[in-house]
Design a protein around this motif. Structure first.
Motif, PDB file in Angstrom:
ATOM      1  N   ILE A  36      13.490  29.367  11.641  1.00  0.00           N
ATOM      2  CA  ILE A  36      14.516  29.215  10.609  1.00  0.00           C
ATOM      3  C   ILE A  36      13.959  28.429   9.417  1.00  0.00           C
ATOM      4  CG2 ILE A  36      16.731  28.089  10.094  1.00  0.00           C
ATOM      5  CD1 ILE A  36      17.629  28.825  12.922  1.00  0.00           C
ATOM      6  N   PHE A  37      13.200  27.366   9.693  1.00  0.00           N
ATOM      7  CA  PHE A  37      12.549  26.615   8.616  1.00  0.00           C
ATOM      8  C   PHE A  37      11.609  27.516   7.829  1.00  0.00           C
ATOM      9  CE2 PHE A  37      14.053  22.755  10.628  1.00  0.00           C
ATOM     10  CZ  PHE A  37      14.158  21.869   9.574  1.00  0.00           C
ATOM     11  N   PHE A  38      10.874  28.376   8.536  1.00  0.00           N
ATOM     12  CA  PHE A  38       9.948  29.281   7.852  1.00  0.00           C
ATOM     13  C   PHE A  38      10.709  30.232   6.932  1.00  0.00           C
ATOM     14  CE2 PHE A  38       7.932  33.516   7.863  1.00  0.00           C
ATOM     15  CZ  PHE A  38       6.784  33.213   7.162  1.00  0.00           C
ATOM     16  N   ARG A  39      11.826  30.794   7.407  1.00  0.00           N
ATOM     17  CA  ARG A  39      12.599  31.726   6.576  1.00  0.00           C
ATOM     18  C   ARG A  39      13.190  31.012   5.360  1.00  0.00           C
ATOM     19  NH1 ARG A  39      14.511  33.315  11.913  1.00  0.00           N
ATOM     20  NH2 ARG A  39      13.413  35.217  12.555  1.00  0.00           N
ATOM     21  N   ILE A  40      13.678  29.795   5.554  1.00  0.00           N
ATOM     22  CA  ILE A  40      14.202  29.037   4.414  1.00  0.00           C
ATOM     23  C   ILE A  40      13.098  28.795   3.379  1.00  0.00           C
ATOM     24  CG2 ILE A  40      15.161  26.807   3.716  1.00  0.00           C
ATOM     25  CD1 ILE A  40      16.610  26.707   6.398  1.00  0.00           C
ATOM     26  N   GLY A  41      11.906  28.467   3.849  1.00  0.00           N
ATOM     27  CA  GLY A  41      10.786  28.265   2.934  1.00  0.00           C
ATOM     28  C   GLY A  41      10.429  29.517   2.168  1.00  0.00           C
ATOM     29  N   MET A  42      10.450  30.680   2.831  1.00  0.00           N
ATOM     30  CA  MET A  42      10.149  31.931   2.141  1.00  0.00           C
ATOM     31  C   MET A  42      11.206  32.259   1.092  1.00  0.00           C
ATOM     32  SD  MET A  42       7.244  33.161   3.169  1.00  0.00           S
ATOM     33  CE  MET A  42       6.772  31.436   3.017  1.00  0.00           C
ATOM     34  N   VAL A  43      12.487  32.033   1.428  1.00  0.00           N
ATOM     35  CA  VAL A  43      13.550  32.273   0.452  1.00  0.00           C
ATOM     36  C   VAL A  43      13.378  31.348  -0.748  1.00  0.00           C
ATOM     37  CG1 VAL A  43      16.043  32.110   0.067  1.00  0.00           C
ATOM     38  CG2 VAL A  43      15.171  33.162   2.158  1.00  0.00           C
ATOM     39  N   ALA A  44      13.038  30.074  -0.501  1.00  0.00           N
ATOM     40  CA  ALA A  44      12.827  29.128  -1.601  1.00  0.00           C
ATOM     41  C   ALA A  44      11.652  29.549  -2.468  1.00  0.00           C
ATOM     42  CB  ALA A  44      12.610  27.725  -1.037  1.00  0.00           C
ATOM     43  N   LEU A  45      10.591  30.043  -1.855  1.00  0.00           N
ATOM     44  CA  LEU A  45       9.423  30.487  -2.619  1.00  0.00           C
ATOM     45  C   LEU A  45       9.766  31.674  -3.507  1.00  0.00           C
ATOM     46  CD1 LEU A  45       6.380  30.457  -3.244  1.00  0.00           C
ATOM     47  CD2 LEU A  45       6.024  31.859  -1.202  1.00  0.00           C
ATOM     48  N   VAL A  46      10.446  32.668  -2.965  1.00  0.00           N
ATOM     49  CA  VAL A  46      10.826  33.847  -3.746  1.00  0.00           C
ATOM     50  C   VAL A  46      11.771  33.457  -4.878  1.00  0.00           C
ATOM     51  CG1 VAL A  46      12.013  36.064  -3.659  1.00  0.00           C
ATOM     52  CG2 VAL A  46      10.440  35.423  -1.819  1.00  0.00           C
ATOM     53  N   ALA A  47      12.737  32.570  -4.561  1.00  0.00           N
ATOM     54  CA  ALA A  47      13.682  32.135  -5.594  1.00  0.00           C
ATOM     55  C   ALA A  47      12.974  31.396  -6.718  1.00  0.00           C
ATOM     56  CB  ALA A  47      14.758  31.246  -4.959  1.00  0.00           C
ATOM     57  N   ALA A  48      12.024  30.510  -6.371  1.00  0.00           N
ATOM     58  CA  ALA A  48      11.284  29.776  -7.399  1.00  0.00           C
ATOM     59  C   ALA A  48      10.464  30.728  -8.267  1.00  0.00           C
ATOM     60  CB  ALA A  48      10.382  28.733  -6.743  1.00  0.00           C
ATOM     61  N   ALA A  49       9.828  31.736  -7.643  1.00  0.00           N
ATOM     62  CA  ALA A  49       9.018  32.685  -8.411  1.00  0.00           C
ATOM     63  C   ALA A  49       9.890  33.512  -9.358  1.00  0.00           C
ATOM     64  CB  ALA A  49       8.258  33.599  -7.451  1.00  0.00           C
ATOM     65  N   LEU A  50      11.023  34.002  -8.882  1.00  0.00           N
ATOM     66  CA  LEU A  50      11.884  34.843  -9.722  1.00  0.00           C
ATOM     67  C   LEU A  50      12.529  34.035 -10.843  1.00  0.00           C
ATOM     68  CD1 LEU A  50      13.611  37.067  -6.995  1.00  0.00           C
ATOM     69  CD2 LEU A  50      11.746  37.685  -8.536  1.00  0.00           C
ATOM     70  N   LEU A  51      13.046  32.843 -10.518  1.00  0.00           N
ATOM     71  CA  LEU A  51      13.677  32.018 -11.545  1.00  0.00           C
ATOM     72  C   LEU A  51      12.663  31.577 -12.596  1.00  0.00           C
ATOM     73  CD1 LEU A  51      16.022  29.799  -9.338  1.00  0.00           C
ATOM     74  CD2 LEU A  51      16.719  31.594 -10.935  1.00  0.00           C
ATOM     75  N   GLY A  52      11.474  31.192 -12.163  1.00  0.00           N
ATOM     76  CA  GLY A  52      10.460  30.766 -13.119  1.00  0.00           C
ATOM     77  C   GLY A  52       9.983  31.887 -14.014  1.00  0.00           C
ATOM     78  N   ALA A  53      10.010  33.133 -13.522  1.00  0.00           N
ATOM     79  CA  ALA A  53       9.506  34.264 -14.298  1.00  0.00           C
ATOM     80  C   ALA A  53      10.557  34.855 -15.234  1.00  0.00           C
ATOM     81  CB  ALA A  53       8.991  35.352 -13.347  1.00  0.00           C
TER      82      ALA A  53
END
Length: 566
Positions: free
Chosen positions: A289-306
């Protein structure tokens, strides 16, 4: 009295004698360099202060070289992935996917070797892992022993060429001249074309052999291939998708300019630990679950930053969540004893390889300083300038020279001893051939070093395949069953050595395979997006500087009088 023109060949000959005796290469380089350095001082070729360049270059070019930090990171990444059974799962799924086709196990070994080469970078680990897993299966299905051993050894050596190869990192560090250099990113971009062509050559050889001698590469029985359909594809994707993500973390970030080679290597090392933890059975549901939360945070950071302006606080918050999740996974990896032991073993193997590389670099630095001090660079240049045939003759002689050196020397030793001597000559001879392709002399100078380095990298693959000295053949002999004859291993390697030498000829004849992904020069034209700085016109006469009031004040670092009184 020894004449100056005899010093370079005597140094090279002395180094060969030391290595034939069996003295370690690093200490051979040091001993020969210091011995001939003292002779040069006694003969008056240079003074004692000249040797001050040795410690200065050791501290400046070796110990303070940030690029060399990528070596322990990539080594650690490969060591972790070697021990987490990734190769076993990928070979099993790929073997069942292609097993029903003639030569299907050979195709699966080639593809998995290419994928593992892009994430491990270790020939020994790759050959041993694939041989232990695939060789018994090939023997059970009736594959000819010479083909089976040959394809396993050759697929293991693919890692020498596929980025992020350690050989490319070392060559990038050594391929430097006074006017140009081959950086790691360019070496990786240049190596992609030849590595893909080589995979195609291996697959084409397998296909042709399956048609000429179908009994050598029989298809696997359908009843032994297990479940088909989505279940099999899912198993294949479970091995390929994490590997592809890790490859992008290492290579994609570097080629996009997001990270330096050292930073991408650090991300790869961390990604390897996370991948090993995810694959371990004791990594429980809460951890995932921690791993999935981290992946969602990574994707969100990449999309929002771009795509979203002014979202910097949200991006920083998402990255903070990602760091917390990564820290949790690393802590859990340290708490699981098998994973902790795996990481400790990986640290030990990384330390051994890194220490070996650094000692060889220190020895080669001492050797090269003295060698240049006795005009060794001029001796090498005159030696190769006298070769008939121009640049074609130069490439032919150099590749044959490196091919035969690889019988006796490791690729690290060849890179540290031979490449620095040849780099200036290669740039001088090859740069004019690339100027029409690259568009400017500056771009052609750098591209010529990349072309030369990738060509040597393809050539040095054969150092692992030479019968009877190839290390890949030794690794294969060590893990192969007793019924596998050594003669089958040696004879089976010869066709693949021929394919590797054919690849050298293709890279030499078609530099576009290397330069296709490199940046082109403008050739005197300024295209859109280029930075163009015009020099202002100089006036006919310069104003005379006034010496009185208009003179600029001088900087005074002395202590004020008020402070002195206090």
């Amino acid at each position: 009295m020894i004449p100056l023109e005899m010093m370079p060949p005597l140094m090279f000959g002395g180094l060969v004698v030391f290595m034939l005796v069996g003295f370690p290469v690093a200490f051979s380089l040091l001993a020969v360099g210091l011995f001939f350095g003292f002779i040069a001082i006694a003969e008056g070729f240079f003074g004692v202060p000249f040797l001050q360049a040795v410690p200065q270059r050791i501290f400046g070019s070796v110990l303070a070289n940030d690029l060399l930090l990528a070596i322990p990171f990539f080594t650690f990444m490969g060591a972790v992935l070697e021990k987490c059974r990734l190769a076993e799962d990928m070979l099993d799924s790929m073997g069942r996917l292609f097993g029903g086709v003639r030569g299907g196990l050979g195709y699966s070994v080639i593809i998995v070797g290419f994928i593992l080469g892009a994430i491990t970078g270790t020939v020994a680990a790759q050959v041993i892992a694939m041989a232990m897993i695939s060789l018994p299966v090939m023997m059970r299905y009736g594959y000819h022993m010479r083909y089976a051993t040959g394809v396993l050894a050759a697929s293991g050596t693919i890692t020498q060429l596929v980025p992020p190869s350690l050989v490319l990192v070392v060559l990038a560090d050594q391929l430097k001249t006074q006017t140009a250099a081959a950086d790691v990113g360019s070496m990786y971009l240049g190596a992609w074309g030849p590595s893909l062509v080589q995979i195609g050559l291996f697959a084409l050889y397998t296909f042709v052999l399956s048609r000429i001698k179908p009994e050598w590469l029989p298809p696997a029985p359908q009843d032994e291939l297990g479940p088909r359909g989505w279940a099999l594809w899912k198993q294949c994707l479970q091995g390929i998708v994490p590997a592809a993500v890790l490859i992008f973390m290492v290579l994609g970030t570097m080629m996009l300019g997001v990270a330096t080679p050292t930073e991408s290597g650090a991300m790869g090392a961390l990604g390897a630990v996370i991948l090993a933890a995810l694959r371990h059975p004791e990594f429980n549901r809460r951890d995932k679950i921690f791993f999935r939360i981290g992946m969602v945070a990574l994707v969100a950071a990449a999309l929002l930053g771009a795509f979203v302006e002014g979202a910097k606080p949200v991006v920083q918050g998402a990255l903070g969540v990602l760091y917390v999740c990564v820290a949790w996974i690393v802590i859990r990896a340290s708490q699981i004893k098998p994973l902790r032991d795996l990481i400790v073993l990986s640290y030990q193997s990384t330390m051994r390889l890194t220490a070996m590389v650094v000692f060889i670099l220190i020895g080669s630095t001492c050797f090269s300083v003295v060698f240049q001090g006795v005009d060794g660079g001029l001796w090498v240049e005159h030696l190769f300038n006298g070769i008939p045939g121009g640049w074609i003759g130069f490439l032919l002689v150099v590749n044959l020279f490196v091919f035969f050196l690889a019988f006796f020397l490791d690729f690290f030793e060849i890179a540290f001893i031979v490449v620095p001597m040849l780099a200036p000559v290669a740039q001088k001879v090859l740069a004019p051939q690339l100027e029409p392709l690259m568009g400017s002399p500056e771009a052609a100078a750098s591209a010529s070093l990349v072309w030369f380095g990738v060509m040597l990298c393809v050539n040095m693959q054969t150092s692992f395949m030479h019968p009877p000295f190839g290390f890949a053949l030794f690794y294969l002999r060590g893990v192969a069953p007793k019924e596998v004859k050594s003669s089958d291993i040696y004879w089976g390697a010869l066709p693949w050595v021929g394919l590797q030498m054919l690849m050298v000829l293709l890279v030499a004849a078609l530099p576009q395979t290397v330069t296709a992904f490199l940046d082109r020069g403008t050739g005197g034209k300024v295209e859109s997006g280029d930075l163009h700085i015009e020099q202002p016109a100089m006036p006919d006469s310069l104003p005379v500087q006034k010496q009185d009031d208009e003179q600029q004040p001088e900087l005074n670092f002395s202590q004020p009088e008020e402070e002195k009184k206090k």
